[in-house]
Design a protein around this motif. Structure first.
Motif: not given
Ligand SMILES: Cc1ncc(COP(=O)(O)O)c(C=O)c1O
Length: 464
Positions: A154, A177, A179, A244, A280, A306
């Motif tokens: 991100v 969400f 991060g 997202e 995700q 992920k």
């Molecule tokens: C849509 C989304 N973006 C970013 C992240 C952040 O990823 P990380 O936990 O690997 O930093 C997540 C984590 O759940 C997520 O679901």
């Protein structure tokens, strides 16, 4: 079946006698095996150690310490076997410890653990970027950049967009969400717990509504609000819009196709970089490699993490070559980004998706699980809505279907009810009142049916 049911009832009754119950197995189904109450004595002892040694911050959806896991089954330190419907927050889409992935990691570990792409580059980094350029939506020339975590993807996506446009502002959405690092956290919508105590946040981040028809925000209303916000910020000041395609933590809401089309046209017309966060919802989670494919969405940049590494930490930014090349040499990078072992894992994951069996199975799971959840909705008034894309499905719990009062305590209680009986689940949603399904896509029908019987028992037990 009858015998199984009797065993299960006896097992559940046994659990009522508490942790001192000393029978060899207190619950044994075909997959779930509970030798102790959950969490068991070893998990409880480890939790005590964890409390004194580990910072308070990291939460635990399931207070059970894992020993090992294969496929969709987790074995905890007390020898209990649980069915996993969380996949480590949507990471082990290809299952826990699949042979191909583990072998790829072992082979790579013998050859090179670390070189740092910034010091001495290696071929596999380039090969993974080539694959990502090929597989992600869009037929235009693409380039990729590798990092370690979703949040880091991100951060880099925004850096690339700012370098390309020379503009400061970013628009993110409600319920998003992205991060926990500073820009990713600023882009994240929910204050508690993700932002509590961490001010000041980054400047020039603006928030638009995400279409949420169940709670009265149509795609049309959301786009009208978006254009109004963009006009206030000034389209020529906006570097990026980040979305997202299916909200993850925000409650498994797929963005309507027409909303994404409108957003794409607006961004293209105004020279704004449109970023899809598929961290995700990507890597098979929705039944296609990327959710954007089903939503007919072609972002400029796509962020993955992920499921990309199948359990190893790796993330990527992939997108239009001219945008990806905007940061100057040395402007993006990092010590570990695209670590050779994580890259080997990602290449193995992509190899596992190459044969379409896994995605076909994911699509089939999407259809059958949706039907199951619809059945639950008919039978249990606490379910306000069933939604998602493919097998990325969630239920939203309400105290009352008319008022739609969010039933967060219900979601929490359901997760507890389930782990105590051998099923690992997670909540989601801005109100914490959704329960999401993120099972490994290799889960068997029998495992799902066994887990779902328990989830439905849990739904029956909820008192709104
Ligand atoms: C849509 C989304 N973006 C970013 C992240 C952040 O990823 P990380 O936990 O690997 O930093 C997540 C984590 O759940 C997520 O679901």
């Amino acid at each position: 079946m009858g015998a199984l049911l009797v065993k299960r009832i006896l097992g559940q009754a046994a659990m009522l006698f508490g942790r001192s119950f000393s029978q060899k197995s207190i619950m044994s189904l075909k997959n779930i095996l509970l030798k102790t109450a959950v969490p068991g004595p070893k998990s409880l002892a480890l939790m005590a150690r964890r409390r004194s040694a580990v910072a308070r911050g990291p939460f635990h959806g399931t207070p059970v310490f894992v020993d090992h896991a294969h496929g969709a089954l987790i074995t905890d330190v007390d020898g209990n076997i649980l069915i996993d419907l969380a996949a480590g927050i949507g990471v082990v889409n290809t299952g826990h410890t699949p042979e191909k992935l583990v072998n790829a990691i072992k082979t790579q570990a013998d050859k090179l653990l670390h070189g740092s792409f910034n010091v001495t580059p290696y071929e596999s980094y380039v090969a993974l970027c080539e694959k990502l350029n090929e597989k992600t939506p869009g037929t235009f020339a693409k380039k990729s950049f590798l990092a370690n975590s979703g949040a880091e993807a991100v951060e880099n996506g925004i850096k690339i967009a700012r370098a390309y446009t020379g503009r400061p502002a970013v628009i993110a959405f409600e319920h998003a969400f992205h991060g926990r690092t500073f820009m990713a956290m600023t882009l994240t919508a929910k204050e508690k717990p993700y932002k509590t105590g961490f001010t000041p946040f980054n400047s020039d981040v603006h928030r638009a509504p995400f279409p949420y028809s169940y709670r009265g925000v149509s795609a049309e209303q959301a786009f009208t609000a978006f254009t109004a916000l963009a006009a206030t910020v000034g389209p020529d000041k906006i570097a990026a819009v980040i979305i997202e395609p299916v909200l993850g933590e925000g409650g498994f809401l797929p963005a309507p196709k027409e909303f994404l089309t409108n957003l794409s046209s607006f961004c293209a017309k105004n020279g704004i970089v449109l970023i899809a966060d598929e961290i995700q919802c990507g890597f098979g989670r929705t039944g296609t490699l990327f959710a954007s494919e089903q939503l007919h969405f072609t972002p400029d940049l796509i962020l993955t993490a992920k499921g990309l590494g199948g359990g190893l930490p790796i993330s990527a930014v992939t997108g239009r070559a001219e945008m990806m090349d905007a940061p100057i040499e040395g402007g993006i990078g990092g010590t570990f980004g695209g670590n050779p072992v994580a890259v080997a894992a990602a290449l193995a994951v992509l190899g596992m998706f190459e044969d379409k069996t896994l995605l076909t199975r994911a699509q089939q799971l999407g259809r059958s699980v949706f039907k199951t959840l619809q059945g639950w909705k008919q039978r249990h008034a606490v379910i306000g809505e069933v939604r998602g894309l493919g097998p990325m499905l969630a239920i939203e719990l309400v105290r009352d279907r008319t008022t739609k009062d969010p039933f967060a305590e219900g979601a929490k209680a359901l997760v507890k009810f389930c782990y105590e009986r051998g099923v690992v689940l997670m909540t989601a949603g801005s109100h914490g009142n959704c329960v999401r399904l993120l099972f490994p896509l290799v889960i068997t029908d029998e495992q799902l049916a066994e887990a779902f019987d328990i989830v439905e028992d849990g739904l029956k037990s909820l008192k709104p």
